[in-house]
Motif scaffolding. Structure first.
Motif, PDB file in Angstrom:
ATOM      1  N   VAL A 112       0.846  -1.195   0.000  1.00 38.82           N
ATOM      2  CA  VAL A 112       0.000   0.000   0.000  1.00 38.82           C
ATOM      3  C   VAL A 112       0.878   1.240   0.000  1.00 38.82           C
ATOM      4  O   VAL A 112       1.852   1.327   0.761  1.00 38.82           O
ATOM      5  N   LEU A 113       0.524   2.180  -0.858  1.00 43.28           N
ATOM      6  CA  LEU A 113       1.109   3.517  -0.866  1.00 43.28           C
ATOM      7  C   LEU A 113       0.037   4.474  -0.395  1.00 43.28           C
ATOM      8  O   LEU A 113      -1.073   4.485  -0.947  1.00 43.28           O
ATOM      9  N   LYS A 114       0.320   5.275   0.614  1.00 45.49           N
ATOM     10  CA  LYS A 114      -0.705   6.137   1.203  1.00 45.49           C
ATOM     11  C   LYS A 114      -0.199   7.568   1.357  1.00 45.49           C
ATOM     12  O   LYS A 114       0.946   7.788   1.745  1.00 45.49           O
ATOM     13  N   VAL A 115      -1.076   8.524   1.043  1.00 46.01           N
ATOM     14  CA  VAL A 115      -0.803   9.940   1.251  1.00 46.01           C
ATOM     15  C   VAL A 115      -1.957  10.519   2.048  1.00 46.01           C
ATOM     16  O   VAL A 115      -3.124  10.240   1.763  1.00 46.01           O
ATOM     17  N   GLN A 116      -1.661  11.329   3.046  1.00 43.77           N
ATOM     18  CA  GLN A 116      -2.729  11.935   3.831  1.00 43.77           C
ATOM     19  C   GLN A 116      -2.380  13.365   4.211  1.00 43.77           C
ATOM     20  O   GLN A 116      -1.210  13.755   4.259  1.00 43.77           O
ATOM     21  N   ALA A 117      -3.431  14.147   4.456  1.00 45.07           N
ATOM     22  CA  ALA A 117      -3.270  15.532   4.897  1.00 45.07           C
ATOM     23  C   ALA A 117      -4.511  15.921   5.679  1.00 45.07           C
ATOM     24  O   ALA A 117      -5.628  15.497   5.353  1.00 45.07           O
ATOM     25  N   ALA A 118      -4.329  16.753   6.694  1.00 48.76           N
ATOM     26  CA  ALA A 118      -5.422  17.154   7.563  1.00 48.76           C
ATOM     27  C   ALA A 118      -5.771  18.623   7.369  1.00 48.76           C
ATOM     28  O   ALA A 118      -4.915  19.442   7.007  1.00 48.76           O
TER      29      ALA A 118
END
Length: 204
Positions: A112-118
């Motif tokens: 899994v490749l994951k990118v997140q931002a809040a």
């Protein structure tokens, strides 16, 4: 060389700083991470059944208190995969966290490749602006993958990608843009590519 004990052997990390093995951040608040799971993937259906897969993902995400914005099939380094974009309530109850990921499933494992931002101190500007343009009646819609779904985070047009150019600094825009940029640069270990595909019948 594998990155952080995953089948991922390369990806463009321009602008990111490594914080720990397999995890990077950038100055805009994006968090990029890579993962390997040596288990049968918990996807609700094979990639060859996209309608059932998307409906199952929508229900699963809603059951966890989040909302599935979209799920699209594609490839990562030529290997079939599914991309998900999800919104999650922030733990403090103010704003949301947006996560975009590619899951590359095989019969007995996945990467899994994951990118997140809040969201930061200012929340709701994108939603309020889009609602003012389209009107409340056209803003909220049944979920396209599961029309009867009623989750904690409703499905609405403010999350559609067509609005991203109007909100270039919004975390959802940043997550999508990062995925678009990074995905074509990902390379996978050739041995991982030869593993039996997810959903394959076991040999007798």
């Amino acid at each position: 060389m594998m990155i952080s004990m995953t089948p991922i052997t390369g990806l463009d990390l321009t602008g990111f700083t490594e914080r720990e093995p397999g995890l990077w951040t950038d100055e805009r608040g994006l968090v990029l991470s890579v993962h390997f799971f040596p288990l049968v993937p918990d996807l609700p259906a094979p990639l060859e059944e996209p309608d059932r897969l998307r409906a199952g993902l929508a229900h699963g995400v809603a059951g966890a208190g989040a909302g599935l914005i979209d799920a699209e099939l594609g490839t990562v380094d030529g290997v079939p995969a599914v991309r998900q974009v999800v919104k999650v309530p922030r733990p403090n109850g103010r704003g949301q966290v947006f996560l975009g990921s590619w899951t590359v499933p095989k019969a007995h494992c996945s990467t899994v490749l994951k990118v997140q931002a809040a969201e930061g101190a200012t929340t709701g500007h994108r939603e309020a602006t889009v609602m003012a343009q389209v009107g409340p009646d056209a803003y909220f819609r049944p979920h396209p993958y599961a029309p009867g779904l009623r989750g904690a985070l409703p499905y609405h047009v403010g999350d559609h990608e067509q609005w991203d150019p109007h909100f270039p600094d919004h975390p959802l825009t940043l997550v999508r843009a990062a995925l678009h940029r990074i995905t074509p640069t990902v390379t996978l270990d050739e041995r991982f590519k030869t593993f039996p595909p997810f959903g394959a019948q076991p040999a007798r």
